[in-house]
Design a protein around this motif. Structure first.
Motif, PDB file in Angstrom:
ATOM      1  N   VAL A 182       5.571  16.729   3.339  1.00 43.25           N
ATOM      2  CA  VAL A 182       6.093  15.977   4.721  1.00 43.25           C
ATOM      3  C   VAL A 182       5.978  14.697   4.212  1.00 43.25           C
ATOM      4  O   VAL A 182       4.968  14.059   4.262  1.00 43.25           O
ATOM      5  CB  VAL A 182       5.772  16.201   5.961  1.00 43.25           C
ATOM      6  CG1 VAL A 182       6.511  15.302   6.885  1.00 43.25           C
ATOM      7  CG2 VAL A 182       6.193  17.803   6.322  1.00 43.25           C
ATOM      8  N   VAL A 183       7.069  13.893   4.190  1.00 51.87           N
ATOM      9  CA  VAL A 183       7.136  12.208   3.680  1.00 51.87           C
ATOM     10  C   VAL A 183       7.625  11.618   4.979  1.00 51.87           C
ATOM     11  O   VAL A 183       8.621  11.683   5.342  1.00 51.87           O
ATOM     12  CB  VAL A 183       7.685  12.029   2.290  1.00 51.87           C
ATOM     13  CG1 VAL A 183       7.612  10.273   2.247  1.00 51.87           C
ATOM     14  CG2 VAL A 183       7.212  12.757   1.322  1.00 51.87           C
ATOM     15  N   GLU A 184       6.692  10.721   5.494  1.00 61.47           N
ATOM     16  CA  GLU A 184       7.229   9.920   6.760  1.00 61.47           C
ATOM     17  C   GLU A 184       7.184   8.542   6.213  1.00 61.47           C
ATOM     18  O   GLU A 184       6.152   8.005   5.681  1.00 61.47           O
ATOM     19  CB  GLU A 184       6.010  10.037   7.830  1.00 61.47           C
ATOM     20  CG  GLU A 184       6.440   8.897   8.757  1.00 61.47           C
ATOM     21  CD  GLU A 184       8.004   9.384   9.553  1.00 61.47           C
ATOM     22  OE1 GLU A 184       8.259   8.538  10.226  1.00 61.47           O
ATOM     23  OE2 GLU A 184       8.371  10.582   9.306  1.00 61.47           O
ATOM     24  N   LEU A 185       8.394   7.896   6.426  1.00 63.55           N
ATOM     25  CA  LEU A 185       8.517   6.420   5.810  1.00 63.55           C
ATOM     26  C   LEU A 185       8.586   5.370   6.944  1.00 63.55           C
ATOM     27  O   LEU A 185       8.960   5.529   7.850  1.00 63.55           O
ATOM     28  CB  LEU A 185      10.030   6.269   5.350  1.00 63.55           C
ATOM     29  CG  LEU A 185      10.139   7.276   4.108  1.00 63.55           C
ATOM     30  CD1 LEU A 185      11.578   7.177   3.741  1.00 63.55           C
ATOM     31  CD2 LEU A 185       9.332   7.220   3.059  1.00 63.55           C
ATOM     32  N   LYS A 186       7.732   4.184   6.760  1.00 63.45           N
ATOM     33  CA  LYS A 186       7.622   3.178   7.761  1.00 63.45           C
ATOM     34  C   LYS A 186       7.935   1.932   6.931  1.00 63.45           C
ATOM     35  O   LYS A 186       7.337   1.829   5.736  1.00 63.45           O
ATOM     36  CB  LYS A 186       6.442   3.203   8.389  1.00 63.45           C
ATOM     37  CG  LYS A 186       6.102   4.408   9.258  1.00 63.45           C
ATOM     38  CD  LYS A 186       7.003   4.572  10.247  1.00 63.45           C
ATOM     39  CE  LYS A 186       7.009   5.611  11.252  1.00 63.45           C
ATOM     40  NZ  LYS A 186       7.599   5.820  12.445  1.00 63.45           N
ATOM     41  N   ARG A 187       8.618   1.163   7.409  1.00 63.91           N
ATOM     42  CA  ARG A 187       9.004  -0.081   6.834  1.00 63.91           C
ATOM     43  C   ARG A 187       8.025  -1.221   6.446  1.00 63.91           C
ATOM     44  O   ARG A 187       8.043  -2.301   6.002  1.00 63.91           O
ATOM     45  CB  ARG A 187      10.477  -0.756   7.107  1.00 63.91           C
ATOM     46  CG  ARG A 187      10.412  -1.357   8.623  1.00 63.91           C
ATOM     47  CD  ARG A 187      11.951  -1.930   8.965  1.00 63.91           C
ATOM     48  NE  ARG A 187      11.640  -1.904  10.303  1.00 63.91           N
ATOM     49  CZ  ARG A 187      11.497  -3.143  10.726  1.00 63.91           C
ATOM     50  NH1 ARG A 187      11.419  -4.237   9.999  1.00 63.91           N
ATOM     51  NH2 ARG A 187      11.469  -3.710  12.163  1.00 63.91           N
ATOM     52  N   ARG A 188       7.013  -1.220   7.487  1.00 68.38           N
ATOM     53  CA  ARG A 188       5.668  -2.070   7.590  1.00 68.38           C
ATOM     54  C   ARG A 188       4.539  -1.448   7.954  1.00 68.38           C
ATOM     55  O   ARG A 188       4.564  -0.402   8.015  1.00 68.38           O
ATOM     56  CB  ARG A 188       6.146  -3.008   8.634  1.00 68.38           C
ATOM     57  CG  ARG A 188       6.299  -2.468  10.131  1.00 68.38           C
ATOM     58  CD  ARG A 188       6.855  -3.510  10.991  1.00 68.38           C
ATOM     59  NE  ARG A 188       7.055  -2.655  12.426  1.00 68.38           N
ATOM     60  CZ  ARG A 188       7.618  -3.153  13.400  1.00 68.38           C
ATOM     61  NH1 ARG A 188       8.084  -4.634  13.211  1.00 68.38           N
ATOM     62  NH2 ARG A 188       7.612  -2.710  14.549  1.00 68.38           N
ATOM     63  N   ARG A 189       3.360  -2.418   7.941  1.00 66.62           N
ATOM     64  CA  ARG A 189       2.258  -1.818   8.383  1.00 66.62           C
ATOM     65  C   ARG A 189       2.118  -0.898   9.302  1.00 66.62           C
ATOM     66  O   ARG A 189       2.782  -1.029  10.504  1.00 66.62           O
ATOM     67  CB  ARG A 189       1.304  -3.313   8.544  1.00 66.62           C
ATOM     68  CG  ARG A 189      -0.229  -2.804   8.662  1.00 66.62           C
ATOM     69  CD  ARG A 189      -0.885  -3.956   8.869  1.00 66.62           C
ATOM     70  NE  ARG A 189      -2.342  -3.961   9.131  1.00 66.62           N
ATOM     71  CZ  ARG A 189      -3.281  -3.987   8.435  1.00 66.62           C
ATOM     72  NH1 ARG A 189      -2.816  -3.840   7.015  1.00 66.62           N
ATOM     73  NH2 ARG A 189      -4.315  -3.663   8.587  1.00 66.62           N
ATOM     74  N   VAL A 200       4.171   7.007   3.978  1.00 64.35           N
ATOM     75  CA  VAL A 200       4.596   6.014   2.914  1.00 64.35           C
ATOM     76  C   VAL A 200       5.024   4.641   3.674  1.00 64.35           C
ATOM     77  O   VAL A 200       5.857   4.493   4.370  1.00 64.35           O
ATOM     78  CB  VAL A 200       5.711   6.586   2.039  1.00 64.35           C
ATOM     79  CG1 VAL A 200       6.407   5.286   1.128  1.00 64.35           C
ATOM     80  CG2 VAL A 200       5.639   7.640   1.398  1.00 64.35           C
ATOM     81  N   ALA A 201       3.930   3.506   3.441  1.00 62.83           N
ATOM     82  CA  ALA A 201       4.420   2.027   4.100  1.00 62.83           C
ATOM     83  C   ALA A 201       3.733   1.110   3.144  1.00 62.83           C
ATOM     84  O   ALA A 201       3.158   1.474   2.256  1.00 62.83           O
ATOM     85  CB  ALA A 201       3.815   2.328   5.604  1.00 62.83           C
ATOM     86  N   PRO A 202       4.372   0.180   3.439  1.00 61.92           N
ATOM     87  CA  PRO A 202       3.562  -1.209   2.804  1.00 61.92           C
ATOM     88  C   PRO A 202       2.266  -1.282   3.012  1.00 61.92           C
ATOM     89  O   PRO A 202       1.349  -1.694   1.977  1.00 61.92           O
ATOM     90  CB  PRO A 202       4.280  -2.449   3.434  1.00 61.92           C
ATOM     91  CG  PRO A 202       5.528  -2.116   3.886  1.00 61.92           C
ATOM     92  CD  PRO A 202       5.190  -0.488   4.484  1.00 61.92           C
ATOM     93  N   SER A 203       1.754  -1.040   4.076  1.00 58.86           N
ATOM     94  CA  SER A 203       0.046  -1.249   4.349  1.00 58.86           C
ATOM     95  C   SER A 203      -0.113  -0.150   5.313  1.00 58.86           C
ATOM     96  O   SER A 203       0.778   0.089   6.333  1.00 58.86           O
ATOM     97  CB  SER A 203      -0.223  -2.354   4.509  1.00 58.86           C
ATOM     98  OG  SER A 203       0.307  -3.224   5.558  1.00 58.86           O
ATOM     99  N   ALA A 204      -1.580  -0.302   6.023  1.00 59.57           N
ATOM    100  CA  ALA A 204      -2.016   0.635   6.965  1.00 59.57           C
ATOM    101  C   ALA A 204      -3.147   0.014   7.432  1.00 59.57           C
ATOM    102  O   ALA A 204      -4.260  -0.560   6.706  1.00 59.57           O
ATOM    103  CB  ALA A 204      -2.114   2.203   6.686  1.00 59.57           C
ATOM    104  N   ALA A 239       0.793   3.299  -0.516  1.00 56.17           N
ATOM    105  CA  ALA A 239       1.445   2.094  -0.109  1.00 56.17           C
ATOM    106  C   ALA A 239       2.553   1.710  -0.998  1.00 56.17           C
ATOM    107  O   ALA A 239       2.645   1.807  -2.410  1.00 56.17           O
ATOM    108  CB  ALA A 239       0.237   1.016  -0.653  1.00 56.17           C
ATOM    109  N   LEU A 240       3.596   1.521  -0.579  1.00 58.08           N
ATOM    110  CA  LEU A 240       4.997   1.150  -0.970  1.00 58.08           C
ATOM    111  C   LEU A 240       5.880   0.209  -0.196  1.00 58.08           C
ATOM    112  O   LEU A 240       6.133   0.618   0.989  1.00 58.08           O
ATOM    113  CB  LEU A 240       5.794   2.605  -1.356  1.00 58.08           C
ATOM    114  CG  LEU A 240       6.776   2.249  -2.132  1.00 58.08           C
ATOM    115  CD1 LEU A 240       6.503   1.919  -3.690  1.00 58.08           C
ATOM    116  CD2 LEU A 240       7.552   3.788  -2.374  1.00 58.08           C
TER     117      LEU A 240
END
Length: 236
Positions: free
Chosen positions: A170-177, A208-212, A229-230
């Motif tokens: 399962v891949v969850e995508l977020k565009r920001r931190r 999957v996101a730029p940062s956490a 991180a992406l």
């Protein structure tokens, strides 16, 4: 939103929490807290603030300190109970629960509080989806996307696929931190898909996101989930 119905307010707050927006709700409400102690506030006009890092603040018309609050790392949930808007904030370690029930709502605001420069670099979640679909190895070598927006009882999975060993992913995508809320969302999707598939099928969850945030990374480790991180768009 001015004088929204409970259902309209619920939908707006739920979407904003999922996006990681700052949320404020003002209206007449009661407040219940249970944790290190227990407290109750009867009906009164109060301002509730939900921050993307999990912080919850309840303010009255006096003083600068909130009368009730939950620290960063808490999770926000919103629902309707007896035709009233209910906002809940839960924290683990120690266990604390804050519940605010609005009998009337004056207004709801939601604000994207990300730095504009970060937004211009990060693009959109659709950009991120297209980047992963075009180059699945960005998630990990051997990852094979099989479907997008796969339906589960917990909601639609951004990208469903298999890893090199045939395990469901399962891949969850977020565009920001991302913060704890995104981890909770991914965990719900993994649980729902695990129940849908055969009992012997292992299901992995990858955020999957730029940062956490540090708290998000702690929760990922606690729940056995993973982070990549992406950025949605490659740097030029």
């Amino acid at each position: 939103m001015i004088d929204p119905s409970p259902s309209a307010a619920r939908d707006a707050v739920a979407r904003a929490v999922d996006r990681g927006d700052m949320v404020t709700v003002f209206g007449r409400c009661t407040v219940e807290y249970d944790g290190r102690a227990a407290s109750t506030l009867g009906p009164g006009d109060r301002l509730v603030v939900l921050k993307p890092d999990g912080t919850t603040l309840v303010h009255t018309d006096e003083g600068h300190q909130p009368v009730n609050w939950q620290p960063p790392g808490s999770t926000h949930e919103v629902d309707i109970a007896d035709d009233e808007l209910r906002i809940e904030s839960h924290r683990t370690g120690p266990e604390e629960h804050l519940e605010v029930t609005f009998e009337s709502i004056t207004y709801v605001t939601t604000v994207d509080v990300s730095d504009p420069e970060e937004l211009s670099l990060s693009g959109t979640e659709e950009d991120l989806r297209e980047r992963v679909l075009a180059e699945p190895a960005l998630v990990e070598p051997g990852f094979e996307p099989l479907a997008t927006e796969r339906s589960t009882p917990a909601g639609a999975i951004d990208i469903y696929g298999e890893d090199a060993d045939g395990r469901a992913v399962v891949v969850e995508l977020k565009r920001r931190r991302v913060g704890p809320d995104a981890v909770g969302q991914l965990d719900r999707y993994v649980g729902a898909l695990t129940r849908d598939l055969h009992a012997d099928r292992e299901v992995r969850g990858v955020l999957v996101a730029p940062s956490a945030t540090d708290r998000a990374r702690e929760l990922l480790a606690e729940k056995g989930l993973e982070f990549v991180a992406l950025d949605p768009t490659p740097e030029k």
